[in-house]
Design a protein around this motif. Structure first.
Motif, short mmCIF file in Angstrom:
data_model
loop_
_atom_site.label_atom_id
_atom_site.label_comp_id
_atom_site.label_asym_id
_atom_site.label_seq_id
_atom_site.Cartn_x
_atom_site.Cartn_y
_atom_site.Cartn_z
N ARG A 96 0.59 -1.17 -0.18
CA ARG A 96 -0.30 0.40 0.19
C ARG A 96 0.75 1.53 0.26
O ARG A 96 0.36 2.37 -0.54
CB ARG A 96 -1.05 0.27 1.19
CG ARG A 96 -1.88 -0.99 1.19
CD ARG A 96 -3.35 -1.21 2.08
NE ARG A 96 -4.09 -1.90 2.14
CZ ARG A 96 -5.44 -1.31 3.05
NH1 ARG A 96 -5.10 0.13 3.77
NH2 ARG A 96 -6.70 -1.69 2.37
N ASP A 100 1.78 4.34 -2.73
CA ASP A 100 1.12 5.54 -3.01
C ASP A 100 1.91 6.33 -3.40
O ASP A 100 2.10 8.00 -3.66
CB ASP A 100 0.73 5.76 -1.26
CG ASP A 100 -0.09 5.40 -0.14
OD1 ASP A 100 -1.13 5.41 -1.22
OD2 ASP A 100 -0.02 5.24 0.74
N SER A 104 2.67 9.50 -6.66
CA SER A 104 3.03 10.68 -6.49
C SER A 104 3.97 11.51 -7.27
O SER A 104 5.01 10.41 -8.39
CB SER A 104 3.82 10.32 -4.91
OG SER A 104 4.45 12.16 -4.79
N HIS A 183 -5.16 0.63 -3.44
CA HIS A 183 -4.87 -0.05 -1.88
C HIS A 183 -5.25 -1.20 -2.33
O HIS A 183 -4.74 -2.20 -2.01
CB HIS A 183 -5.39 0.62 -0.86
CG HIS A 183 -4.38 1.91 -0.44
ND1 HIS A 183 -4.87 2.51 0.62
CD2 HIS A 183 -3.27 2.27 -1.05
CE1 HIS A 183 -3.46 3.30 0.69
NE2 HIS A 183 -2.48 3.32 -0.09
#
Length: 201
Positions: A96, A100, A104, A183
Protein backbone atom coordinates in the motif's frame (compact mmCIF):
# COMPACT_ATOMS: atom_id res chain seq x y z
CA UNK A 1 35.29 43.11 15.95
CA UNK A 2 36.10 41.46 12.60
CA UNK A 3 34.80 37.92 12.05
CA UNK A 4 37.86 35.96 10.93
CA UNK A 5 36.06 32.67 10.43
CA UNK A 6 36.49 31.09 6.99
CA UNK A 7 33.42 30.15 4.93
CA UNK A 8 32.36 26.56 5.46
CA UNK A 9 32.88 25.03 2.00
CA UNK A 10 31.34 21.74 3.10
CA UNK A 11 28.11 23.41 4.11
CA UNK A 12 28.10 25.51 0.94
CA UNK A 13 28.63 22.40 -1.20
CA UNK A 14 25.81 20.58 0.55
CA UNK A 15 23.46 23.52 -0.06
CA UNK A 16 24.42 23.55 -3.72
CA UNK A 17 23.98 19.79 -4.02
CA UNK A 18 20.56 19.98 -2.41
CA UNK A 19 19.53 22.82 -4.73
CA UNK A 20 20.66 20.78 -7.75
CA UNK A 21 18.65 17.76 -6.59
CA UNK A 22 15.52 19.87 -6.20
CA UNK A 23 16.05 21.60 -9.54
CA UNK A 24 16.53 18.36 -11.45
CA UNK A 25 13.43 16.74 -9.96
CA UNK A 26 11.33 19.87 -10.48
CA UNK A 27 12.33 20.33 -14.12
CA UNK A 28 11.72 16.71 -15.04
CA UNK A 29 8.27 16.99 -13.50
CA UNK A 30 7.48 20.29 -15.24
CA UNK A 31 8.95 19.92 -18.74
CA UNK A 32 9.94 16.27 -19.00
CA UNK A 33 13.28 14.52 -19.13
CA UNK A 34 13.97 15.17 -22.82
CA UNK A 35 13.78 18.96 -22.40
CA UNK A 36 15.68 19.03 -19.13
CA UNK A 37 19.31 20.10 -19.58
CA UNK A 38 22.35 20.59 -17.40
CA UNK A 39 22.12 24.31 -18.20
CA UNK A 40 18.52 24.39 -17.08
CA UNK A 41 19.28 22.54 -13.86
CA UNK A 42 22.18 24.91 -13.12
CA UNK A 43 20.05 27.99 -13.73
CA UNK A 44 17.19 26.65 -11.60
CA UNK A 45 19.59 25.72 -8.77
CA UNK A 46 21.49 29.00 -8.93
CA UNK A 47 24.87 27.36 -9.55
CA UNK A 48 27.36 27.34 -12.37
CA UNK A 49 27.18 24.65 -15.03
CA UNK A 50 30.71 23.58 -14.21
CA UNK A 51 29.66 22.89 -10.62
CA UNK A 52 27.33 20.19 -11.89
CA UNK A 53 29.87 18.73 -14.30
CA UNK A 54 32.41 18.60 -11.47
CA UNK A 55 30.12 16.23 -9.56
CA UNK A 56 28.20 14.38 -12.29
CA UNK A 57 28.98 13.35 -15.88
CA UNK A 58 25.45 13.75 -17.24
CA UNK A 59 21.90 14.85 -16.46
CA UNK A 60 20.96 11.18 -16.06
CA UNK A 61 23.54 10.85 -13.29
CA UNK A 62 22.18 13.98 -11.61
CA UNK A 63 18.63 12.68 -11.77
CA UNK A 64 19.58 9.24 -10.47
CA UNK A 65 21.30 10.68 -7.41
CA UNK A 66 18.45 13.12 -6.82
CA UNK A 67 15.97 10.26 -7.04
CA UNK A 68 18.00 8.12 -4.64
CA UNK A 69 17.99 11.02 -2.20
CA UNK A 70 14.23 11.40 -2.64
CA UNK A 71 13.73 7.69 -1.94
CA UNK A 72 15.89 7.92 1.17
CA UNK A 73 13.86 10.84 2.49
CA UNK A 74 10.61 9.00 1.77
CA UNK A 75 11.83 5.98 3.71
CA UNK A 76 12.38 8.19 6.78
CA UNK A 77 14.90 5.74 8.18
CA UNK A 78 12.65 2.71 7.75
CA UNK A 79 14.90 0.09 6.16
CA UNK A 80 12.99 -3.10 6.95
CA UNK A 81 9.68 -4.67 6.05
CA UNK A 82 7.75 -4.98 9.34
CA UNK A 83 7.68 -8.40 10.97
CA UNK A 84 4.63 -8.51 13.19
CA UNK A 85 4.23 -12.25 12.81
CA UNK A 86 1.47 -11.74 10.24
CA UNK A 87 3.07 -11.95 6.79
CA UNK A 88 -0.07 -10.95 4.89
CA UNK A 89 -0.62 -7.84 7.02
CA UNK A 90 3.03 -6.83 6.73
CA UNK A 91 3.05 -7.20 2.95
CA UNK A 92 -0.23 -5.34 2.54
CA UNK A 93 1.23 -2.45 4.54
CA UNK A 94 4.34 -2.28 2.38
CA UNK A 95 2.54 -2.65 -0.94
CA UNK A 96 0.00 0.00 0.00
CA UNK A 97 2.86 2.38 0.80
CA UNK A 98 4.44 1.49 -2.55
CA UNK A 99 1.17 2.28 -4.33
CA UNK A 100 1.07 5.69 -2.63
CA UNK A 101 4.64 6.36 -3.70
CA UNK A 102 4.03 5.31 -7.31
CA UNK A 103 0.95 7.54 -7.48
CA UNK A 104 2.91 10.54 -6.21
CA UNK A 105 3.84 13.07 -8.94
CA UNK A 106 7.14 13.66 -7.14
CA UNK A 107 8.02 9.99 -7.70
CA UNK A 108 6.31 9.32 -11.01
CA UNK A 109 8.09 11.72 -13.37
CA UNK A 110 11.70 11.01 -12.35
CA UNK A 111 11.05 7.28 -12.03
CA UNK A 112 9.66 7.08 -15.56
CA UNK A 113 12.54 9.16 -16.90
CA UNK A 114 15.09 6.87 -15.29
CA UNK A 115 13.26 3.77 -16.50
CA UNK A 116 13.26 5.07 -20.08
CA UNK A 117 16.89 6.15 -19.95
CA UNK A 118 17.93 2.81 -18.48
CA UNK A 119 16.69 1.08 -21.64
CA UNK A 120 19.36 2.84 -23.72
CA UNK A 121 22.01 3.18 -21.02
CA UNK A 122 23.22 -0.12 -19.53
CA UNK A 123 25.51 1.80 -17.18
CA UNK A 124 22.63 3.82 -15.74
CA UNK A 125 20.48 0.69 -15.52
CA UNK A 126 23.21 -1.08 -13.58
CA UNK A 127 23.56 1.79 -11.13
CA UNK A 128 19.79 2.03 -10.69
CA UNK A 129 19.54 -1.67 -9.90
CA UNK A 130 22.60 -1.73 -7.63
CA UNK A 131 21.89 1.43 -5.66
CA UNK A 132 18.11 1.41 -5.35
CA UNK A 133 16.24 -1.60 -6.69
CA UNK A 134 18.35 -4.46 -5.35
CA UNK A 135 18.51 -3.19 -1.74
CA UNK A 136 14.71 -2.85 -1.74
CA UNK A 137 14.21 -6.34 -3.19
CA UNK A 138 16.48 -7.84 -0.55
CA UNK A 139 14.07 -6.56 2.10
CA UNK A 140 11.42 -8.85 0.62
CA UNK A 141 13.86 -11.74 0.58
CA UNK A 142 14.63 -11.21 4.25
CA UNK A 143 10.96 -10.99 5.26
CA UNK A 144 9.98 -14.06 3.22
CA UNK A 145 12.87 -16.03 4.68
CA UNK A 146 11.65 -15.15 8.16
CA UNK A 147 8.19 -16.35 7.11
CA UNK A 148 9.70 -19.65 6.01
CA UNK A 149 11.17 -20.09 9.46
CA UNK A 150 7.74 -19.65 11.05
CA UNK A 151 5.98 -21.91 8.55
CA UNK A 152 3.98 -19.19 6.79
CA UNK A 153 5.82 -19.86 3.53
CA UNK A 154 6.81 -23.32 2.43
CA UNK A 155 10.45 -24.30 2.27
CA UNK A 156 12.26 -24.93 -0.99
CA UNK A 157 10.82 -22.02 -2.98
CA UNK A 158 12.99 -19.52 -4.85
CA UNK A 159 12.59 -16.37 -2.77
CA UNK A 160 13.64 -14.20 -5.69
CA UNK A 161 10.75 -15.50 -7.77
CA UNK A 162 8.44 -15.24 -4.78
CA UNK A 163 9.13 -11.55 -4.22
CA UNK A 164 8.41 -10.85 -7.89
CA UNK A 165 4.86 -12.08 -7.30
CA UNK A 166 4.40 -8.98 -5.13
CA UNK A 167 6.54 -6.36 -6.86
CA UNK A 168 6.05 -7.40 -10.49
CA UNK A 169 2.31 -6.69 -10.80
CA UNK A 170 2.70 -3.21 -9.29
CA UNK A 171 5.55 -2.33 -11.65
CA UNK A 172 3.63 -3.71 -14.64
CA UNK A 173 0.49 -1.72 -13.92
CA UNK A 174 2.51 1.41 -13.16
CA UNK A 175 4.44 1.20 -16.43
CA UNK A 176 1.39 0.58 -18.62
CA UNK A 177 -0.90 3.09 -16.90
CA UNK A 178 -3.90 1.14 -18.17
CA UNK A 179 -5.54 0.51 -14.80
CA UNK A 180 -5.43 2.43 -11.52
CA UNK A 181 -3.01 1.56 -8.73
CA UNK A 182 -5.04 1.30 -5.54
CA UNK A 183 -4.76 -0.10 -2.03
CA UNK A 184 -7.39 -2.67 -2.95
CA UNK A 185 -5.22 -3.86 -5.83
CA UNK A 186 -2.23 -4.15 -3.49
CA UNK A 187 -4.30 -6.23 -1.06
CA UNK A 188 -5.41 -8.56 -3.85
CA UNK A 189 -1.81 -9.07 -4.97
CA UNK A 190 -0.92 -10.21 -1.47
CA UNK A 191 -3.91 -12.53 -1.27
CA UNK A 192 -3.28 -14.10 -4.67
CA UNK A 193 0.45 -14.48 -4.15
CA UNK A 194 0.23 -15.95 -0.66
CA UNK A 195 -2.37 -18.49 -1.70
CA UNK A 196 0.20 -19.79 -4.11
CA UNK A 197 2.94 -19.77 -1.47
CA UNK A 198 1.04 -21.40 1.37
CA UNK A 199 2.49 -24.65 2.79
CA UNK A 200 1.37 -27.74 0.96
CA UNK A 201 -0.09 -30.79 2.75
Amino acid sequence: MTDSRQPDSTRRSERSRRAIYEAALALVGEIGYAKTTIEGIAARAGVGKQTIYRWWPSKAAVLLEAFLDLAEQAAQGETEIPDTGDLAADLRLVLRATVDEMNSPAYDAPARALAAESVVSPELAGQFVHKLLEPQLQLYVKRLRAAQETGEVRTGIDLRIALELFTGPLAHRWLLRTLPLTHEYADEIVDYALNGLAPRP
